[in-house]
Write a protein that holds these residues in place. Structure first.
Motif, PDB file in Angstrom:
ATOM      1  N   HIS A   1      37.394  49.095  30.791  1.00 14.96           N
ATOM      2  CA  HIS A   1      38.243  48.723  32.361  1.00 14.96           C
ATOM      3  C   HIS A   1      37.843  50.749  32.783  1.00 14.96           C
TER       4      HIS A   1
ATOM      5  N   GLY B   1      40.627  38.102  34.787  1.00 15.83           N
ATOM      6  CA  GLY B   1      39.621  38.804  36.742  1.00 15.83           C
ATOM      7  C   GLY B   1      38.597  38.148  36.825  1.00 15.83           C
TER       8      GLY B   1
ATOM      9  N   SER C   1      34.869  45.575  33.893  1.00 15.76           N
ATOM     10  CA  SER C   1      35.071  46.341  35.095  1.00 15.76           C
ATOM     11  C   SER C   1      36.627  46.909  35.571  1.00 15.76           C
TER      12      SER C   1
ATOM     13  N   ASP D   1      42.611  41.928  39.336  1.00 12.69           N
ATOM     14  CA  ASP D   1      41.521  42.078  38.426  1.00 12.69           C
ATOM     15  C   ASP D   1      41.240  41.682  36.887  1.00 12.69           C
ATOM     16  N   HIS D   2      42.755  40.978  36.664  1.00 11.92           N
ATOM     17  CA  HIS D   2      43.483  40.657  35.558  1.00 11.92           C
ATOM     18  C   HIS D   2      43.802  39.418  35.383  1.00 11.92           C
TER      19      HIS D   2
ATOM     20  N   GLN E   1      35.195  41.263  36.433  1.00  5.97           N
ATOM     21  CA  GLN E   1      36.475  42.103  36.083  1.00  5.97           C
ATOM     22  C   GLN E   1      36.714  41.441  34.556  1.00  5.97           C
ATOM     23  N   SER E   2      38.196  42.117  33.950  1.00  7.17           N
ATOM     24  CA  SER E   2      38.962  41.799  33.028  1.00  7.17           C
ATOM     25  C   SER E   2      38.296  40.208  32.081  1.00  7.17           C
TER      26      SER E   2
ATOM     27  N   TRP F   1      37.748  47.798  41.113  1.00  7.95           N
ATOM     28  CA  TRP F   1      36.827  47.795  41.455  1.00  7.95           C
ATOM     29  C   TRP F   1      36.068  47.082  41.100  1.00  7.95           C
ATOM     30  N   PRO F   2      35.277  46.446  40.929  1.00  4.91           N
ATOM     31  CA  PRO F   2      33.764  45.735  39.746  1.00  4.91           C
ATOM     32  C   PRO F   2      32.651  47.292  39.800  1.00  4.91           C
TER      33      PRO F   2
END
Ligand code: ZN
Ligand code: ZN
Length: 241
Positions: A219, A36, A9, A63-64, A19-20, A12-13
């Protein structure tokens, strides 16, 4: 080498998404690229606690890296207490960044006590979980951000992290077997100013310039479906290289 997309993602998911997080399993270990929010529970769904030898973080946007926080609690107080500490590779200055974040989130030494932290340097190859990893600085607003080129057993995977257009992507992915490249934007530079992300066409331009063999876009917000012709990863995507 096996790639599993644990989460892909964007900032924002996507609905139900993590996420990552990109798990690379080589002959001699397991390396997680980015960690993430949502990545740790996904990994836990597959095994009680993730057997990961090393984690490498591209940059300090949440997010990472966000699931390093609950990862610490699991290692300090939870089911991972008896397991060896994973190595954690962070950008230059990352050790100090984590100490500062630790001060705010729990304890200043929380990350140091849970992980074997090492700072990598732009263009300097390091060994992690049996793979060779070369970080390349990419263009991501004013942020210190990197992509990773990961090689094991004669195969090479390139991962852009978050990046705007730059020559660094061509070098990162040069002749790679697979190029996992972000394609966050609908069109180039709607934000104005210093670039931080790519459109799908710009990711494709970087791919073509690199000579890499296969492009996998990532992403990408669910609200921005891709046109036909592009291959896009999804949470749970697996690839044997
Ligand atoms: Zn991101
Ligand atoms: Zn970012």
């Amino acid at each position: 080498m096996k790639l599993t997309v644990v989460g892909c993602s964007p900032a924002w998911p996507n609905p139900g998404g993590a996420q990552s997080g990109y798990l690379v399993e080589g002959r001699d270990g397991r390396l997680l690229l980015d960690c993430g929010p949502g990545v740790l529970p996904r990994l836990r769904a597959a095994e009680g606690w993730p057997r990961v030898d090393a984690i490498a973080i591209t940059h300090f946007h949440l997010d990472h890296w966000g699931d390093l926080v609950p990862w610490v609690w699991g290692l300090q107080f939870g089911p991972a207490a008896e397991l060896p500490r994973p190595r954690l590779f962070v950008p230059p200055g990352g050790r100090e960044t984590l100490a500062r974040l630790g001060d705010e989130l729990g304890r200043g030494d929380m990350f140091e006590s849970a992980f074997e932290i090492e700072e990598y340097a732009d263009g300097e190859t390091f060994e992690a979980a049996g793979s060779r990893v070369t970080p390349h600085r990419v263009l991501h607003y004013q942020m210190l951000a990197f992509g990773f080129r990961v090689s094991d057993n004669g195969m090479t995977l390139a991962y852009s992290g978050d990046s705007g257009p730059s020559d660094a992507l061509r070098e990162l992915a040069r002749d790679a077997d697979v190029f996992i490249c972000e394609a966050t934007l609908l069109a180039p530079n709607p934000e104005g100013g210093t670039r931080g992300h790519l459109s799908a066409a710009e990711a494709d331009d970087a791919f073509r310039a690199s000579g890499a063999k296969r492009l996998l876009l990532t992403h990408r917000p669910a609200e921005r479906p891709l046109e036909n012709g592009y291959e896009q990863v999804y949470d749970g995507f697996e690839l044997e290289l």
